[in-house]
Scaffold this motif. Structure first.
Motif, PDB file in Angstrom:
ATOM      1  N   MET A  96      -7.362  10.080   1.440  1.00  0.00           N
ATOM      2  CA  MET A  96      -6.360   9.056   1.064  1.00  0.00           C
ATOM      3  C   MET A  96      -6.910   8.001   0.102  1.00  0.00           C
ATOM      4  O   MET A  96      -6.151   7.187  -0.419  1.00  0.00           O
ATOM      5  N   GLY A  97      -8.219   8.008  -0.102  1.00  0.00           N
ATOM      6  CA  GLY A  97      -8.888   6.914  -0.813  1.00  0.00           C
ATOM      7  C   GLY A  97      -8.391   6.675  -2.224  1.00  0.00           C
ATOM      8  O   GLY A  97      -8.351   5.540  -2.693  1.00  0.00           O
ATOM      9  N   ASN A  98      -8.001   7.728  -2.903  1.00  0.00           N
ATOM     10  CA  ASN A  98      -7.599   7.600  -4.300  1.00  0.00           C
ATOM     11  C   ASN A  98      -6.092   7.746  -4.510  1.00  0.00           C
ATOM     12  O   ASN A  98      -5.501   7.087  -5.353  1.00  0.00           O
ATOM     13  N   LEU A  99      -5.478   8.626  -3.732  1.00  0.00           N
ATOM     14  CA  LEU A  99      -4.036   8.855  -3.858  1.00  0.00           C
ATOM     15  C   LEU A  99      -3.271   7.574  -3.509  1.00  0.00           C
ATOM     16  O   LEU A  99      -2.290   7.220  -4.155  1.00  0.00           O
TER      17      LEU A  99
ATOM     18  N   ARG B  91      -4.344  -6.230 -10.079  1.00  0.00           N
ATOM     19  CA  ARG B  91      -4.524  -4.862 -10.566  1.00  0.00           C
ATOM     20  C   ARG B  91      -4.218  -3.890  -9.443  1.00  0.00           C
ATOM     21  O   ARG B  91      -4.401  -4.210  -8.268  1.00  0.00           O
ATOM     22  N   VAL B  92      -3.806  -2.697  -9.826  1.00  0.00           N
ATOM     23  CA  VAL B  92      -3.594  -1.641  -8.841  1.00  0.00           C
ATOM     24  C   VAL B  92      -4.975  -1.075  -8.488  1.00  0.00           C
ATOM     25  O   VAL B  92      -5.736  -0.711  -9.383  1.00  0.00           O
TER      26      VAL B  92
ATOM     27  N   VAL C  52       0.863  -1.180   0.000  1.00  0.00           N
ATOM     28  CA  VAL C  52       0.000   0.000   0.000  1.00  0.00           C
ATOM     29  C   VAL C  52       0.900   1.229   0.000  1.00  0.00           C
ATOM     30  O   VAL C  52       1.824   1.325   0.820  1.00  0.00           O
ATOM     31  N   ASP C  53       0.653   2.146  -0.924  1.00  0.00           N
ATOM     32  CA  ASP C  53       1.482   3.353  -0.953  1.00  0.00           C
ATOM     33  C   ASP C  53       0.842   4.396  -1.836  1.00  0.00           C
ATOM     34  O   ASP C  53      -0.117   4.107  -2.533  1.00  0.00           O
ATOM     35  N   TYR C  54       1.374   5.622  -1.811  1.00  0.00           N
ATOM     36  CA  TYR C  54       0.826   6.599  -2.738  1.00  0.00           C
ATOM     37  C   TYR C  54       1.661   6.586  -4.004  1.00  0.00           C
ATOM     38  O   TYR C  54       2.861   6.337  -3.973  1.00  0.00           O
TER      39      TYR C  54
ATOM     40  N   LYS D 199      -2.736   3.569  -3.272  1.00  0.00           N
ATOM     41  CA  LYS D 199      -3.110   2.426  -4.089  1.00  0.00           C
ATOM     42  C   LYS D 199      -2.640   1.142  -3.403  1.00  0.00           C
ATOM     43  O   LYS D 199      -1.720   1.167  -2.574  1.00  0.00           O
ATOM     44  N   VAL D 200      -3.264   0.042  -3.808  1.00  0.00           N
ATOM     45  CA  VAL D 200      -2.909  -1.272  -3.262  1.00  0.00           C
ATOM     46  C   VAL D 200      -2.616  -2.215  -4.411  1.00  0.00           C
ATOM     47  O   VAL D 200      -3.327  -2.201  -5.425  1.00  0.00           O
ATOM     48  N   ILE D 201      -1.585  -3.017  -4.255  1.00  0.00           N
ATOM     49  CA  ILE D 201      -1.297  -4.083  -5.216  1.00  0.00           C
ATOM     50  C   ILE D 201      -0.878  -5.296  -4.391  1.00  0.00           C
ATOM     51  O   ILE D 201      -0.298  -5.130  -3.303  1.00  0.00           O
ATOM     52  N   ALA D 202      -1.179  -6.495  -4.881  1.00  0.00           N
ATOM     53  CA  ALA D 202      -0.685  -7.693  -4.194  1.00  0.00           C
ATOM     54  C   ALA D 202       0.094  -8.545  -5.170  1.00  0.00           C
ATOM     55  O   ALA D 202      -0.215  -8.596  -6.360  1.00  0.00           O
TER      56      ALA D 202
END
Ligand code: SAH
Length: 353
Positions: free
Chosen positions: A331-334, A286-287, A234-236, A336-339
């Motif tokens: 923070m919801g859009n700035l 997906r991001v 998780v990061d911007y 992002k999460v990727i796995a």
């Protein structure tokens, strides 16, 4: 002597410094580095992160990791790891929420990857009730199934910046003018690693490269590919960076990254395309925007449940925290999460391939 004197002496002796070199010294110099000398988190510090805003963030991440572990057939033993655990708050929330999942806590070996001695001591206090293994790099992760989280870790990894000049690139460097640190540009040179970027950039465009990213991720993806698991990052940032995103923050306000080295947090937006590229031999999801991810995991239901026990200012701050983590304008859009996960296996809940 200060870090500024030390950097100036180095530039006098060796010439202009690469940005990743400067950033690494500012953040992690053992004597004067930003993370080495302080706990920068929270209202009293320089910045606040999602786990410090609300316990809901770590609870949902903990349950997502535990669900993935169940989906994988509950491998035991396994590593439950965090990169850059800050105050240890996220891991404490993960462990509390996942304690109800039968067998999870017993099979978990908790490993914290942290470069700062100061923050390692804070983590040990926060997690005093748990057995944790501190390490400094991902090479030291045990060779077994790995369930890993990293929140606002990759943005702290040092970057290089290049400005396009014809088919070459000029590297941005820290140099000296009189006695002051200034940014300058090195000579134009070909950069084979930036070959793809000749397609989507024009003269004068700036691109950023984080070389540490692949060395941090290689041991992680090797373990997941061999034994199973997942890494939740998780990061911007966004898919493919373009432009200057290097920033310094001190006391919750932007400042000049060259001013008073070692006293401000230095970060850059995370290039999720670079993370996806470094995923091999694992697959990547997906991001997904943080707000969407947390909604899918049920943050609104959890928020309503917690709200029942709250009144007055505590209720107001709980409602504000929910909004802050998820709202597109916060923070919801700035963020992002990727796995990253094993090829052919289902991703963790909340994400899709
Ligand atoms: N994840 C925490 C803290 C984020 S701050 C949170 O969400 O609150 C960044 C964290 O990464 C700090 O703990 C810092 O000391 C650590 N860190 C930064 N660079 C690092 C590196 N190269 N290796 C290991 N840890 C690092």
């Amino acid at each position: 002597m200060s870090l500024q004197d030390h950097i100036i002496a180095r530039i006098r002796a060796e010439g202009p410094m690469r940005l990743d070199d400067y950033m690494h010294s500012c953040l992690l110099h053992p004597r004067w580095g930003y993370y080495a000398t302080r706990d920068p988190l929270g209202a009293e510090g320089d910045f606040t992160t999602a786990p410090e805003i609300s316990q809901m963030f770590g609870e949902l991440i903990g349950l997502a990791l535990a669900q993935k572990w169940l989906d994988d057939g509950a491998p035991a033993p396994f590593t439950l790891a965090e990169l850059g655990p800050g105050r240890g708050t996220l891991m404490a929330d993960i462990l509390r929420a996942s304690a109800r999942v039968p067998g999870f806590a017993e099979a978990a070996e908790v490993v914290l990857v942290e470069a700062s001695d100061t923050l390692r001591a804070v983590q040990a206090r926060t997690l005093a009730a748990h057995a944790v293994t501190p390490v400094t790099t991902t090479d030291a992760l045990p060779d077994q199934a790995l369930y890993l989280v990293a929140n606002e870790f990759f943005d702290a990894l040092p970057i290089r910046q290049f400005v396009r000049d014809g088919t070459g690139w000029r590297e941005r460097q820290v140099g000296l003018q009189e006695d002051a640190l200034v940014l300058g540009l090195g000579p134009a040179q070909p950069q084979p690693a930036l070959k793809d970027r000749l397609e989507d950039t024009r003269d004068g465009d700036l691109v950023e490269v984080c070389e540490a990213l692949s060395s941090v991720l290689a041991p992680v993806t090797a373990r997941i590919a061999r034994h199973g698991g997942a890494a939740l990052i998780v990061d911007y940032g966004d898919w493919r960076t373009l432009g200057d995103t290097w920033q310094a923050v001190h006391k919750h306000a932007a400042t000049d990254p060259l001013k008073a080295p070692g006293t401000a947090d230095l970060t850059a937006h995370v290039d999720f395309e670079a993370i996806a590229r470094a995923a091999a031999p694992c697959a990547h999801t997906r991001v997904t925007p943080q707000g969407v991810f947390l909604e899918r995991l049920g943050i609104t239901q959890r928020a309503q449940q917690l709200a029942r026990g709250l009144t007055g200012p505590a209720l107001n701050s709980h409602v504000a925290a929910h909004r802050r983590l998820t709202h597109p304008q916060e923070m919801g859009n700035l963020f992002k999460v990727i796995a990253l996960h094993r090829q052919g296996e289902a991703p963790p809940p909340g994400l899709e391939t």
